[in-house]
Design a protein around this motif. Structure first.
Motif, mmCIF file in Angstrom:
data_model
loop_
_atom_site.group_PDB
_atom_site.id
_atom_site.type_symbol
_atom_site.label_atom_id
_atom_site.label_comp_id
_atom_site.label_asym_id
_atom_site.label_seq_id
_atom_site.Cartn_x
_atom_site.Cartn_y
_atom_site.Cartn_z
ATOM 1 N N THR A 262 -0.707 1.539 7.740
ATOM 2 C CA THR A 262 -1.978 0.896 7.418
ATOM 3 C C THR A 262 -2.078 0.625 5.926
ATOM 4 O O THR A 262 -1.781 1.498 5.101
ATOM 5 C CB THR A 262 -3.151 1.801 7.842
ATOM 6 N N ASN A 263 -2.491 -0.602 5.594
ATOM 7 C CA ASN A 263 -2.776 -0.990 4.206
ATOM 8 C C ASN A 263 -1.618 -0.690 3.266
ATOM 9 O O ASN A 263 -1.797 -0.186 2.154
ATOM 10 C CB ASN A 263 -4.049 -0.290 3.704
ATOM 11 N N CYS A 264 -0.422 -1.011 3.723
ATOM 12 C CA CYS A 264 0.770 -0.841 2.890
ATOM 13 C C CYS A 264 1.210 -2.205 2.359
ATOM 14 O O CYS A 264 1.064 -3.226 3.030
ATOM 15 C CB CYS A 264 1.892 -0.195 3.680
ATOM 16 N N CYS B 226 1.450 6.565 -1.699
ATOM 17 C CA CYS B 226 2.682 6.715 -2.479
ATOM 18 C C CYS B 226 3.098 5.351 -3.031
ATOM 19 O O CYS B 226 2.882 4.319 -2.389
ATOM 20 C CB CYS B 226 3.800 7.279 -1.618
ATOM 21 N N GLU B 227 3.706 5.362 -4.196
ATOM 22 C CA GLU B 227 4.201 4.114 -4.782
ATOM 23 C C GLU B 227 5.638 4.306 -5.244
ATOM 24 O O GLU B 227 5.951 5.272 -5.952
ATOM 25 C CB GLU B 227 3.343 3.670 -5.967
ATOM 26 N N GLU C 174 -0.094 5.417 4.962
ATOM 27 C CA GLU C 174 -1.295 4.678 4.596
ATOM 28 C C GLU C 174 -1.375 4.467 3.083
ATOM 29 O O GLU C 174 -1.115 5.372 2.291
ATOM 30 C CB GLU C 174 -2.538 5.435 5.063
ATOM 31 N N GLY C 175 -1.733 3.238 2.710
ATOM 32 C CA GLY C 175 -1.993 2.932 1.307
ATOM 33 C C GLY C 175 -0.786 3.036 0.402
ATOM 34 O O GLY C 175 -0.928 3.290 -0.793
ATOM 35 N N CYS C 176 0.397 2.834 0.947
ATOM 36 C CA CYS C 176 1.622 2.952 0.147
ATOM 37 C C CYS C 176 2.079 1.581 -0.355
ATOM 38 O O CYS C 176 1.891 0.573 0.325
ATOM 39 C CB CYS C 176 2.732 3.602 0.959
ATOM 40 N N THR C 177 2.708 1.579 -1.526
ATOM 41 C CA THR C 177 3.137 0.326 -2.138
ATOM 42 C C THR C 177 4.563 0.433 -2.648
ATOM 43 O O THR C 177 4.920 1.417 -3.311
ATOM 44 C CB THR C 177 2.216 -0.043 -3.322
ATOM 45 N N GLY D 32 10.860 -3.492 2.978
ATOM 46 C CA GLY D 32 10.263 -3.218 1.684
ATOM 47 C C GLY D 32 9.544 -1.886 1.631
ATOM 48 O O GLY D 32 9.660 -1.134 0.661
ATOM 49 N N VAL D 33 8.783 -1.557 2.681
ATOM 50 C CA VAL D 33 8.111 -0.258 2.762
ATOM 51 C C VAL D 33 8.985 0.738 3.502
ATOM 52 O O VAL D 33 9.203 1.856 3.035
ATOM 53 C CB VAL D 33 6.735 -0.394 3.440
#
Length: 204
Positions: free
Chosen positions: A107-109, A35-36, A68-71, A93-94
């Protein structure tokens, strides 16, 4: 776009505000993937008294969840200026806050937006580039078919370890907090953690 909370809530409950998920409260594992957030999130007000206000780009609060993988993008400017009677503010921020009862994996955010709060909070302010408060217990009850049976014939809960992880996360946004010096904690990745080091994995 923007998400704006511009009042002091009159509720007795906690308040969670975010660009995508305010609150994810599933009791079993849920996934928030890739998600972004490109919206600014602005809070003016909050929850008065002993309850907390949790604020984040992706989520306000989650439990028993994989993120996971969110920006949170550079446009995702996260800011809070609660009133003096709003005693507890958690901002990241996240995400703002992870739960206190179940394992959470981030993970990987990434966070690219600025995170800031100006607040005369009476209790605490917790501010982080990724998470405001990484808060989770390390044990939970598990009842299964092979555990010991008590004298009364009832199964007694078995305590099992719960490991929360925070890995591969990157913050390049500015993080700033102006509040009471004795009650403010701030970090580039996490504001504060209630997870013992032996039960957490932080590879950022």
């Amino acid at each position: 776009g923007e998400v704006v909370f511009a009042k002091t809530a009159t509720t007795n409950g906690n308040c969670r505000i975010a660009g995508i998920f305010g609150y994810q409260g599933c009791s079993s594992g849920a996934h928030i993937l890739k998600c972004e957030n490109r919206n600014s999130v602005t809070v003016i007000g909050g929850v008065p008294g002993s309850k907390y206000t949790a604020i984040g780009g992706i989520f306000g609060q989650v439990q028993s969840c994989v993120v996971e993988g969110c920006t949170n993008s550079a446009n995702g400017i996260i800011s809070a200026s609660p009133e003096a009677n709003c005693q507890k503010v958690i901002i990241g921020g996240v995400g703002g806050l992870t739960t206190s009862s179940d394992a959470v994996s981030l993970t990987n955010c990434n966070n690219k937006g600025s995170v800031s709060t100006t607040c005369p909070a009476k209790d605490y302010i917790k501010v982080g580039g990724i998470l405001g408060w990484f808060y989770t217990s390390t044990t939970q009850d598990l009842i299964d078919d092979i555990e010991a049976v008590g004298e009364d014939g009832a199964s007694a809960p078995t305590k099992v370890s719960v490991t929360s992880t925070l890995s591969g996360c990157v913050n390049i946004g500015k993080v700033r907090a102006d509040g009471k010096p004795s009650s403010t904690v701030i970090g580039g990745i996490v504001g504060t953690s209630a997870v013992p080091v032996s039960e957490s994995k932080v590879f950022c």
